[in-house]
Design a protein around this motif. Structure first.
Motif, PDB file in Angstrom:
ATOM      1  N   GLU A   6      -0.533 -10.583   1.392  1.00  0.00           N
ATOM      2  CA  GLU A   6       0.389  -9.308   0.932  1.00  0.00           C
ATOM      3  C   GLU A   6       1.561  -9.446   1.883  1.00  0.00           C
ATOM      4  O   GLU A   6       2.812  -9.205   1.079  1.00  0.00           O
ATOM      5  CB  GLU A   6      -0.421  -8.069   0.981  1.00  0.00           C
ATOM      6  N   GLN A  30       3.061   9.913  -4.261  1.00  0.00           N
ATOM      7  CA  GLN A  30       2.188   9.345  -5.516  1.00  0.00           C
ATOM      8  C   GLN A  30       3.347   9.429  -6.832  1.00  0.00           C
ATOM      9  O   GLN A  30       3.417   8.514  -7.601  1.00  0.00           O
ATOM     10  CB  GLN A  30       0.979  10.088  -5.900  1.00  0.00           C
ATOM     11  N   GLN A  31       3.850  10.435  -6.915  1.00  0.00           N
ATOM     12  CA  GLN A  31       4.577  10.897  -8.127  1.00  0.00           C
ATOM     13  C   GLN A  31       5.953   9.871  -8.027  1.00  0.00           C
ATOM     14  O   GLN A  31       6.462   9.507  -9.380  1.00  0.00           O
ATOM     15  CB  GLN A  31       5.333  12.272  -8.027  1.00  0.00           C
ATOM     16  N   GLY A  33       6.077   6.883  -7.178  1.00  0.00           N
ATOM     17  CA  GLY A  33       5.705   5.629  -7.890  1.00  0.00           C
ATOM     18  C   GLY A  33       6.350   4.469  -6.870  1.00  0.00           C
ATOM     19  O   GLY A  33       6.662   3.384  -7.405  1.00  0.00           O
ATOM     20  N   ARG A  35       5.280   2.607  -4.561  1.00  0.00           N
ATOM     21  CA  ARG A  35       4.364   1.549  -4.279  1.00  0.00           C
ATOM     22  C   ARG A  35       4.117   0.695  -5.252  1.00  0.00           C
ATOM     23  O   ARG A  35       4.383  -0.383  -5.690  1.00  0.00           O
ATOM     24  CB  ARG A  35       2.885   2.137  -3.931  1.00  0.00           C
ATOM     25  N   GLU A  36       4.167   1.282  -6.790  1.00  0.00           N
ATOM     26  CA  GLU A  36       3.962   0.595  -8.146  1.00  0.00           C
ATOM     27  C   GLU A  36       5.427  -0.087  -8.265  1.00  0.00           C
ATOM     28  O   GLU A  36       5.529  -1.101  -8.512  1.00  0.00           O
ATOM     29  CB  GLU A  36       3.504   1.573  -9.115  1.00  0.00           C
ATOM     30  N   LYS A  37       6.503   0.805  -8.448  1.00  0.00           N
ATOM     31  CA  LYS A  37       7.858   0.501  -8.696  1.00  0.00           C
ATOM     32  C   LYS A  37       8.473  -0.687  -8.031  1.00  0.00           C
ATOM     33  O   LYS A  37       9.029  -1.471  -8.335  1.00  0.00           O
ATOM     34  CB  LYS A  37       8.746   1.287  -9.115  1.00  0.00           C
ATOM     35  N   ASN A  38       8.366  -0.185  -6.504  1.00  0.00           N
ATOM     36  CA  ASN A  38       9.116  -0.861  -5.557  1.00  0.00           C
ATOM     37  C   ASN A  38       8.222  -2.032  -4.852  1.00  0.00           C
ATOM     38  O   ASN A  38       8.783  -2.671  -3.759  1.00  0.00           O
ATOM     39  CB  ASN A  38      10.058  -0.102  -4.735  1.00  0.00           C
ATOM     40  N   ALA A  39       7.224  -1.772  -4.876  1.00  0.00           N
ATOM     41  CA  ALA A  39       6.076  -2.574  -4.168  1.00  0.00           C
ATOM     42  C   ALA A  39       6.430  -2.278  -2.540  1.00  0.00           C
ATOM     43  O   ALA A  39       6.257  -3.278  -2.013  1.00  0.00           O
ATOM     44  CB  ALA A  39       6.103  -4.224  -4.305  1.00  0.00           C
ATOM     45  N   CYS A  40       6.725  -1.244  -2.434  1.00  0.00           N
ATOM     46  CA  CYS A  40       7.089  -0.871  -0.951  1.00  0.00           C
ATOM     47  C   CYS A  40       6.060   0.169  -0.435  1.00  0.00           C
ATOM     48  O   CYS A  40       5.302   0.856  -1.103  1.00  0.00           O
ATOM     49  CB  CYS A  40       8.617  -0.102  -0.814  1.00  0.00           C
ATOM     50  N   SER A  57      -0.750  10.393  -0.176  1.00  0.00           N
ATOM     51  CA  SER A  57      -0.456  10.203  -1.274  1.00  0.00           C
ATOM     52  C   SER A  57       0.390  11.348  -1.951  1.00  0.00           C
ATOM     53  O   SER A  57       1.339  11.567  -2.859  1.00  0.00           O
ATOM     54  CB  SER A  57      -1.063   9.636  -2.402  1.00  0.00           C
ATOM     55  N   GLN A  75      13.687  -5.211  -2.617  1.00  0.00           N
ATOM     56  CA  GLN A  75      12.834  -3.782  -3.175  1.00  0.00           C
ATOM     57  C   GLN A  75      13.503  -2.615  -2.483  1.00  0.00           C
ATOM     58  O   GLN A  75      13.523  -1.726  -3.161  1.00  0.00           O
ATOM     59  CB  GLN A  75      11.506  -3.936  -3.007  1.00  0.00           C
TER      60      GLN A  75
END
Length: 86
Positions: A6, A30-31, A33, A35-40, A57, A75
């Protein structure tokens, strides 16, 4: 945990501040996002010059927080732009 594959060679560690008026203020990790949106990956947050221990989170971003993230450079740039009000 982080798997070796990764963490590619593009990965950088950067720090940015949560500016007044940021969309991130009042959102939990968590809200947001991130990790999901920016993969950071959020490594840590400093508030009033002190690191916040036990990040989860559910940790909520506050104005002027100093946030340490690991991710791909572009990112992270996107992320710090999202965190500023303009």
């Amino acid at each position: 945990g982080l798997v070796g594959s990764e963490m590619c060679k593009e990965t950088e560690i950067e720090q940015f501040n949560i500016e007044p008026g940021s969309q991130l203020i009042g959102q939990s990790i968590q809200q947001s996002g991130i990790r999901e949106k920016n993969a950071c990956l959020i490594l840590g947050i400093e508030r009033d010059g002190r690191p916040i221990m036990n990040l989860s989170s559910q940790t909520v971003f506050e104005e002027n927080d100093s946030v340490w993230v690991a991710g791909e450079y572009r990112q992270i740039v996107q992320l710090s732009e999202d965190s500023s009000s303009n």
